[in-house]
Enzyme design. Structure first.
Site, PDB file in Angstrom:
ATOM      1  N   HIS A  96      85.564 -73.264 -78.527  1.00 19.28           N
ATOM      2  CA  HIS A  96      86.650 -73.264 -79.514  1.00 19.28           C
ATOM      3  C   HIS A  96      86.902 -74.286 -80.217  1.00 19.28           C
ATOM      4  O   HIS A  96      88.332 -74.781 -80.348  1.00 19.28           O
ATOM      5  CB  HIS A  96      88.004 -72.824 -78.572  1.00 19.28           C
ATOM      6  CG  HIS A  96      87.964 -71.537 -77.842  1.00 19.28           C
ATOM      7  ND1 HIS A  96      88.725 -71.310 -76.732  1.00 19.28           N
ATOM      8  CD2 HIS A  96      87.554 -70.376 -78.327  1.00 19.28           C
ATOM      9  CE1 HIS A  96      88.705 -69.943 -76.620  1.00 19.28           C
ATOM     10  NE2 HIS A  96      87.880 -69.335 -77.585  1.00 19.28           N
ATOM     11  N   GLU A 154      90.742 -70.714 -87.673  1.00 16.40           N
ATOM     12  CA  GLU A 154      89.431 -71.114 -87.700  1.00 16.40           C
ATOM     13  C   GLU A 154      88.787 -71.077 -88.761  1.00 16.40           C
ATOM     14  O   GLU A 154      87.828 -71.789 -89.236  1.00 16.40           O
ATOM     15  CB  GLU A 154      88.661 -70.441 -86.561  1.00 16.40           C
ATOM     16  CG  GLU A 154      89.107 -70.842 -84.939  1.00 16.40           C
ATOM     17  CD  GLU A 154      88.544 -70.063 -84.001  1.00 16.40           C
ATOM     18  OE1 GLU A 154      89.202 -69.017 -83.593  1.00 16.40           O
ATOM     19  OE2 GLU A 154      87.575 -70.555 -83.361  1.00 16.40           O
ATOM     20  N   ASN A 171      81.061 -65.331 -90.052  1.00 15.26           N
ATOM     21  CA  ASN A 171      81.153 -65.638 -88.436  1.00 15.26           C
ATOM     22  C   ASN A 171      80.184 -64.261 -88.036  1.00 15.26           C
ATOM     23  O   ASN A 171      80.770 -63.036 -87.957  1.00 15.26           O
ATOM     24  CB  ASN A 171      82.528 -65.529 -87.887  1.00 15.26           C
ATOM     25  CG  ASN A 171      82.324 -65.447 -86.265  1.00 15.26           C
ATOM     26  OD1 ASN A 171      81.542 -65.607 -85.612  1.00 15.26           O
ATOM     27  ND2 ASN A 171      83.597 -65.678 -85.837  1.00 15.26           N
ATOM     28  N   ARG A 179      87.192 -63.155 -68.097  1.00 20.00           N
ATOM     29  CA  ARG A 179      86.433 -64.095 -67.402  1.00 20.00           C
ATOM     30  C   ARG A 179      87.239 -64.861 -66.397  1.00 20.00           C
ATOM     31  O   ARG A 179      88.384 -65.099 -66.573  1.00 20.00           O
ATOM     32  CB  ARG A 179      85.979 -65.185 -68.447  1.00 20.00           C
ATOM     33  CG  ARG A 179      85.090 -64.402 -69.362  1.00 20.00           C
ATOM     34  CD  ARG A 179      84.461 -65.700 -70.520  1.00 20.00           C
ATOM     35  NE  ARG A 179      84.725 -65.283 -71.607  1.00 20.00           N
ATOM     36  CZ  ARG A 179      85.078 -65.754 -72.614  1.00 20.00           C
ATOM     37  NH1 ARG A 179      84.969 -67.112 -72.811  1.00 20.00           N
ATOM     38  NH2 ARG A 179      85.227 -65.119 -73.909  1.00 20.00           N
ATOM     39  N   ARG A 187      80.065 -70.021 -89.058  1.00 19.57           N
ATOM     40  CA  ARG A 187      80.411 -70.642 -87.463  1.00 19.57           C
ATOM     41  C   ARG A 187      79.194 -70.427 -86.703  1.00 19.57           C
ATOM     42  O   ARG A 187      78.326 -69.536 -86.588  1.00 19.57           O
ATOM     43  CB  ARG A 187      81.433 -69.573 -86.837  1.00 19.57           C
ATOM     44  CG  ARG A 187      81.793 -69.880 -85.596  1.00 19.57           C
ATOM     45  CD  ARG A 187      82.730 -69.041 -85.124  1.00 19.57           C
ATOM     46  NE  ARG A 187      83.180 -69.309 -83.634  1.00 19.57           N
ATOM     47  CZ  ARG A 187      83.119 -68.409 -82.613  1.00 19.57           C
ATOM     48  NH1 ARG A 187      82.611 -67.197 -82.971  1.00 19.57           N
ATOM     49  NH2 ARG A 187      83.476 -68.889 -81.537  1.00 19.57           N
TER      50      ARG A 187
END
Ligand code: ADP
Length: 402
Positions: free
Chosen positions: A184, A388, A7, A245, A95
């Site tokens: 996601h 993940e 990643n 956020r 990823r």
């Protein structure tokens, strides 16, 4: 087969090496502060075992090539190497944040795929170039093995038009593919599939709401094994209240702040992505700090917690309407897996809709999946740890065909 998952970010690279025979993690780590005066490599050997070992290297790490070479040297050969040499690694999974409308599933990387990922750069200007850096370097260092791209957006490509279109002039979609994508996806897919098995259903028969609450937060409605709606949009800003956020708000805010505060578009964008959410409301973005502050009577921390959990509940309710029949609601990621208060508040008052939490089960801590609803609850509620990296490793193997 040993499968390496990468990643790659703009100044960091996370990695995990799996032995796919038993899906165990042979080693994992992260290279940080690439290009800065002092970079750091934190490398863990057999991280899930009792005899886990950690190696930390601090030195100047010029670029992604230097960073990747550093951890590959630790993995392969040497005193603590988990592989004799590079040839033991049979595949590399990457990823990739944005696959746009082009990539609906994991894909074997070739030059055309690289071009496709480049094409999505306007949609993910920070992430896709960093992902591409990782892919380019890894393809040089592992020239003879297959590389697979696994996209964060891919799972959400099954969302129907009425859920992904924004009510904007159609030309914006035609010209620039402005629409909801969702992120996601690897986590939502992994957790939805695990949950289907836990409740004894085939994935293609399960209706599940997956609630991913980490630094970034998102929710996905999965109907008969396919995503039908998700809270994040064109970018990962839309939807739930996150660490920094804002999630949903009035789209007229940019104009309001421009007119009345003289703020520019970039400034407002930074405000919404980096200075809002929990942090904006109470100055803290780690849920553990927020709970500690609430205990001490901090009213703003209490408000931030209430705003976040109310938004969660609103989305859960709307996805119950989207799905009609809901088999399970499942919480995952840092907050979702660890925070009983957030889970309880996000589901408070949903008893008439068939959601009944077992308080004692909800308060328990486990690194394994756990059911937190009562046996009488029409909708089962679960906590399922996301993984993940493992999902990417499985996808990689599936594409490579072994
Ligand atoms: P990322 O989105 O970066 O992968 P994670 O899924 O690791 O993030 O989630 C990180 C967040 O999880 C932290 O900011 C923190 O708010 C929250 N978190 C982690 N552990 C706990 C805990 N024990 N209790 C409550 N919140 C936690």
């Amino acid at each position: 087969m040993k499968t390496l998952v990468i990643n790659s970010g703009s100044s960091s690279i996370k990695y995990q090496l799996f032995n796919m025979e038993d899906e165990s993690v042979l080693c994992s780590g992260v290279v940080e502060r690439i290009g800065e005066e002092e970079g750091v490599l934190t490398h863990k050997i057999n991280p899930d075992s009792d005899n886990a070992e950690k190696v930390v290297v601090k030195e100047y790490i010029a670029d992604h090539t230097a960073g990747m070479s550093l951890f590959i040297d630790l993995i392969c050969g040497g005193e603590k190497g988990v592989c004799k040499d590079k040839s033991e690694i049979g595949a590399v999974g990457h990823r990739v944040v944005h696959g746009g409308e082009e990539f609906h599933q994991p894909i074997l990387i070739n030059d055309a795929v690289i071009k496709g990922i480049e094409k999505m750069v306007p949609l993910a200007p920070l992430h896709n170039p960093a992902n591409l850096d990782g892919i380019t370097v890894a393809r040089e260092l592992f020239a003879d093995v297959p590389h697979v791209a696994v996209f964060d957006t891919a799972y959400h490509q099954s969302i129907p038009e009425h859920a992904y279109m924004y009510a904007l002039p159609y030309s914006l979609y035609e010209e620039m593919r402005v629409r909801r994508y969702g992120f996601h996806g690897t986590s939502h897919r992994f957790v939805a599939k695990e949950t289907a098995a836990l409740i004894g259903k085939k994935p293609e028969e399960a209706n599940i709401i997956t609630v991913h609450l980490g630094n970034g937060c998102s929710m996905t409605a999965t109907k008969n094994g396919k995503a039908v709606d998700t809270s994040m949009g064109l970018t990962p800003l839309e939807g739930l209240v996150m660490g920094t956020r804002s999630g949903d708000l009035d789209p007229a805010l940019h104009a309001f702040l421009g007119r009345n505060k003289g703020m520019g578009l970039e400034e407002v964008d930074t405000l919404l992505n980096k200075e809002s959410g929990l942090k904006g409301m109470c100055g803290m973005n780690d849920m553990r700090d927020i709970h500690a502050a609430v205990e001490k009577g901090d009213k703003r921390a209490e408000m931030a917690l209430a705003v976040q959990t109310y938004r969660n509940k609103k989305y859960i309710g709307s996805y119950m309407a989207v799905l009609g029949r809901v088999d399970a609601i499942v919480f995952t990621a840092g907050i979702g897996e660890n925070d009983a208060i957030v889970r309880q508040k996000s589901l408070e008052g949903l008893e008439p809709l068939g959601v009944e939490i077992d308080e004692k089960a909800n308060d328990a801590r486990a690194s394994e999946p756990m059911k937190i609803s009562t046996d009488a609850s029409r909708v089962q509620v679960w906590v399922v740890p996301t993984n993940e990296e493992l999902a990417i490793a499985r996808d990689t193997l599936a594409v490579v065909g072994e």
